[in-house]
Scaffold this motif. Structure first.
Motif, PDB file in Angstrom:
ATOM      1  N   ASN A   1       0.896  -1.167  -0.097  1.00 52.52           N
ATOM      2  CA  ASN A   1      -0.066  -0.057  -0.042  1.00 52.52           C
ATOM      3  C   ASN A   1       0.985   1.227  -0.311  1.00 52.52           C
ATOM      4  O   ASN A   1       0.216   2.279   0.102  1.00 52.52           O
ATOM      5  N   THR A   2       2.330   1.216  -0.129  1.00 53.42           N
ATOM      6  CA  THR A   2       2.945   2.179  -0.112  1.00 53.42           C
ATOM      7  C   THR A   2       3.512   2.606  -1.681  1.00 53.42           C
ATOM      8  O   THR A   2       4.330   1.431  -1.805  1.00 53.42           O
ATOM      9  N   SER A   3       3.318   3.358  -2.314  1.00 54.81           N
ATOM     10  CA  SER A   3       3.692   3.514  -3.747  1.00 54.81           C
ATOM     11  C   SER A   3       4.219   4.816  -3.849  1.00 54.81           C
ATOM     12  O   SER A   3       3.694   5.954  -3.441  1.00 54.81           O
ATOM     13  N   THR A   4       5.430   5.147  -4.607  1.00 55.91           N
ATOM     14  CA  THR A   4       5.706   6.270  -5.004  1.00 55.91           C
ATOM     15  C   THR A   4       6.232   6.162  -6.815  1.00 55.91           C
ATOM     16  O   THR A   4       7.100   5.773  -7.081  1.00 55.91           O
ATOM     17  N   GLY A   5       5.442   6.741  -7.532  1.00 60.82           N
ATOM     18  CA  GLY A   5       5.653   6.626  -8.774  1.00 60.82           C
ATOM     19  C   GLY A   5       5.072   5.402  -9.427  1.00 60.82           C
ATOM     20  O   GLY A   5       4.152   4.876  -8.876  1.00 60.82           O
ATOM     21  N   VAL A   6       5.941   4.759 -10.042  1.00 62.55           N
ATOM     22  CA  VAL A   6       5.400   3.473 -10.841  1.00 62.55           C
ATOM     23  C   VAL A   6       5.333   2.123  -9.710  1.00 62.55           C
ATOM     24  O   VAL A   6       6.417   2.071  -8.995  1.00 62.55           O
ATOM     25  N   LYS A   7       4.383   1.313  -9.791  1.00 59.21           N
ATOM     26  CA  LYS A   7       4.175   0.525  -8.838  1.00 59.21           C
ATOM     27  C   LYS A   7       5.155  -0.767  -9.240  1.00 59.21           C
ATOM     28  O   LYS A   7       5.407  -1.095 -10.238  1.00 59.21           O
ATOM     29  N   ALA A   8       6.197  -1.199  -8.141  1.00 58.01           N
ATOM     30  CA  ALA A   8       7.337  -2.001  -8.129  1.00 58.01           C
ATOM     31  C   ALA A   8       6.336  -3.308  -7.637  1.00 58.01           C
ATOM     32  O   ALA A   8       6.705  -3.915  -6.633  1.00 58.01           O
ATOM     33  N   TYR A   9       5.896  -4.066  -8.870  1.00 56.60           N
ATOM     34  CA  TYR A   9       5.260  -5.373  -8.574  1.00 56.60           C
ATOM     35  C   TYR A   9       6.252  -6.456  -8.236  1.00 56.60           C
ATOM     36  O   TYR A   9       6.169  -7.468  -7.576  1.00 56.60           O
ATOM     37  N   ASN A  10       7.646  -6.227  -8.830  1.00 57.31           N
ATOM     38  CA  ASN A  10       8.633  -7.230  -8.722  1.00 57.31           C
ATOM     39  C   ASN A  10       9.121  -7.297  -7.334  1.00 57.31           C
ATOM     40  O   ASN A  10       9.349  -8.267  -6.712  1.00 57.31           O
ATOM     41  N   VAL A  11       9.218  -6.141  -6.651  1.00 56.35           N
ATOM     42  CA  VAL A  11       9.348  -5.953  -5.227  1.00 56.35           C
ATOM     43  C   VAL A  11       8.431  -6.520  -4.327  1.00 56.35           C
ATOM     44  O   VAL A  11       8.668  -7.314  -3.537  1.00 56.35           O
ATOM     45  N   ASP A  12       7.161  -6.428  -4.688  1.00 59.64           N
ATOM     46  CA  ASP A  12       6.141  -6.783  -3.858  1.00 59.64           C
ATOM     47  C   ASP A  12       6.262  -8.300  -4.076  1.00 59.64           C
ATOM     48  O   ASP A  12       5.797  -9.094  -2.984  1.00 59.64           O
ATOM     49  N   MET A  13       6.344  -8.907  -5.003  1.00 58.83           N
ATOM     50  CA  MET A  13       6.316 -10.432  -5.256  1.00 58.83           C
ATOM     51  C   MET A  13       7.766 -10.882  -4.553  1.00 58.83           C
ATOM     52  O   MET A  13       7.406 -11.845  -3.792  1.00 58.83           O
ATOM     53  N   ALA A  14       8.819 -10.176  -4.707  1.00 59.55           N
ATOM     54  CA  ALA A  14       9.771 -10.956  -4.112  1.00 59.55           C
ATOM     55  C   ALA A  14       9.698 -10.665  -2.267  1.00 59.55           C
ATOM     56  O   ALA A  14      10.171 -11.855  -1.465  1.00 59.55           O
ATOM     57  N   ALA A  15       9.081  -9.736  -1.840  1.00 58.73           N
ATOM     58  CA  ALA A  15       8.859  -9.498  -0.526  1.00 58.73           C
ATOM     59  C   ALA A  15       7.946 -10.795  -0.094  1.00 58.73           C
ATOM     60  O   ALA A  15       8.169 -11.274   1.004  1.00 58.73           O
ATOM     61  N   ALA A  16       6.876 -11.082  -0.732  1.00 55.78           N
ATOM     62  CA  ALA A  16       6.017 -12.109  -0.490  1.00 55.78           C
ATOM     63  C   ALA A  16       6.729 -13.289  -0.588  1.00 55.78           C
ATOM     64  O   ALA A  16       6.307 -14.032   0.599  1.00 55.78           O
ATOM     65  N   ILE A  17       7.382 -13.813  -1.187  1.00 59.44           N
ATOM     66  CA  ILE A  17       8.186 -14.945  -1.375  1.00 59.44           C
ATOM     67  C   ILE A  17       8.857 -15.304  -0.069  1.00 59.44           C
ATOM     68  O   ILE A  17       9.312 -16.190   0.359  1.00 59.44           O
TER      69      ILE A  17
END
Length: 291
Positions: free
Chosen positions: A247-263
């Motif tokens: 839920n924290t985003s600045t600019g373009v959403k970093a989906y790759n970072v979100d996925m890495a964090a979830a894993i």
């Protein structure tokens, strides 16, 4: 002879049909994990130009490094590493304490029956069906009076209290299948209350201990509600950090970072299942959920 060959052919066809359906269901079940994994290794350009299931044009680990150490989770940008260790500090003692208390309770209820023991067990069993939301206010009041609000110790206490009902159920149903003659023979040999527990029952409890550890570890590690309600800024678990990260985003959403964090957040539970999974199945079939 012809009828027998036809029957065998039908059985073979049916078996392959079952295998095919199971394989299809497995692929459907694993597809989200595959998407998460490949997305975590993609660059932002790959994510925007490719499809969900396409492989990365360039395999990179920048998103993993960012998720661990520099991603923003609210007002701070230190990644999820601190929250990961918060969860470790919360889960390990909570699992060990609730497992031991459950083993002791199960031993007493199954082998040292007392007046009202059935009622006591019924009340403990009722605790398994209490929804999390029902205990939020009483737990908050208790933690405030004990001075444990917004602390990791407070979270440990909450999860121990909530988990004891489950661990007691598991151990009671396991120990109820242990012959009473074994305990009676130990008494005749002079073994006391604690000796029987430590020297006789616990050594044969490895399967149910593993069941309980896996159950408690998974439940506590994946919990979000208690974590977000009872933790402070310095004691939030990994699940709260993931929510803040997404839920924290600045600019373009970093989906790759979100996925890495979830894993990364899922790795401890996967490790526990890989290491102790065979004991989990063995414990279940030995009577941990029967009775």
């Amino acid at each position: 002879m012809h009828s027998s060959s036809t029957s065998q052919g039908e059985n073979g066809l049916g078996r392959w049909l079952i295998y095919g359906v199971l394989a299809l269901m497995a692929l459907v079940y694993l597809l989200p994990l595959f998407v998460m994994l490949v997305t975590s290794f993609k660059t932002g350009t790959d994510i925007r130009t490719g499809s969900l299931i396409s492989l990365p044009q360039e395999w990179v680990t920048d998103s993993w490094q960012a998720a661990w150490g520099t991603a923003c989770t609210g007002v701070t940008c230190d990644g999820i590493k601190g929250y990961f260790w918060n969860s470790i500090k919360m889960v390990v003692p909570a699992v060990l304490i609730s497992t031991f208390i459950g083993a002791f309770n199960g031993y007493v209820i199954s082998k040292w029956r007392f007046k009202g023991s059935d009622l006591f067990f019924s009340l403990m069993l009722f605790g398994c069906f209490l929804p999390f939301q029902l205990v939020l206010l009483p737990m908050a009041a208790m933690l405030g009076k004990l001075g444990l609000a917004n602390t990791t110790t407070g979270l440990v206490l909450v999860h121990v209290i909530y988990g004891v009902a489950f661990t007691t159920l598991f151990f009671r149903n396991y120990y109820i299948n242990v012959p009473d003659e074994l305990v009676k023979a130990a008494k005749l040999d002079g073994a006391g209350f604690f000796t029987i527990f430590w020297a006789i029952l616990l050594p044969i409890s490895k399967p149910i201990i593993m069941v309980t550890i896996i159950w408690q570890f998974t439940s506590i590690w994946n919990d979000f509600l208690f974590g977000v309600v009872y933790s402070g800024a310095d004691s939030q678990p990994i699940t709260v950090a993931l929510n803040n990260l997404v839920n924290t985003s600045t600019g373009v959403k970093a989906y790759n970072v979100d996925m890495a964090a979830a894993i990364i957040a899922a790795l401890p539970t996967l490790f526990v299942y890989f290491v102790a999974g065979k004991y989990f199945v063995r414990g279940l079939t030995a009577g941990s959920v029967k009775g």
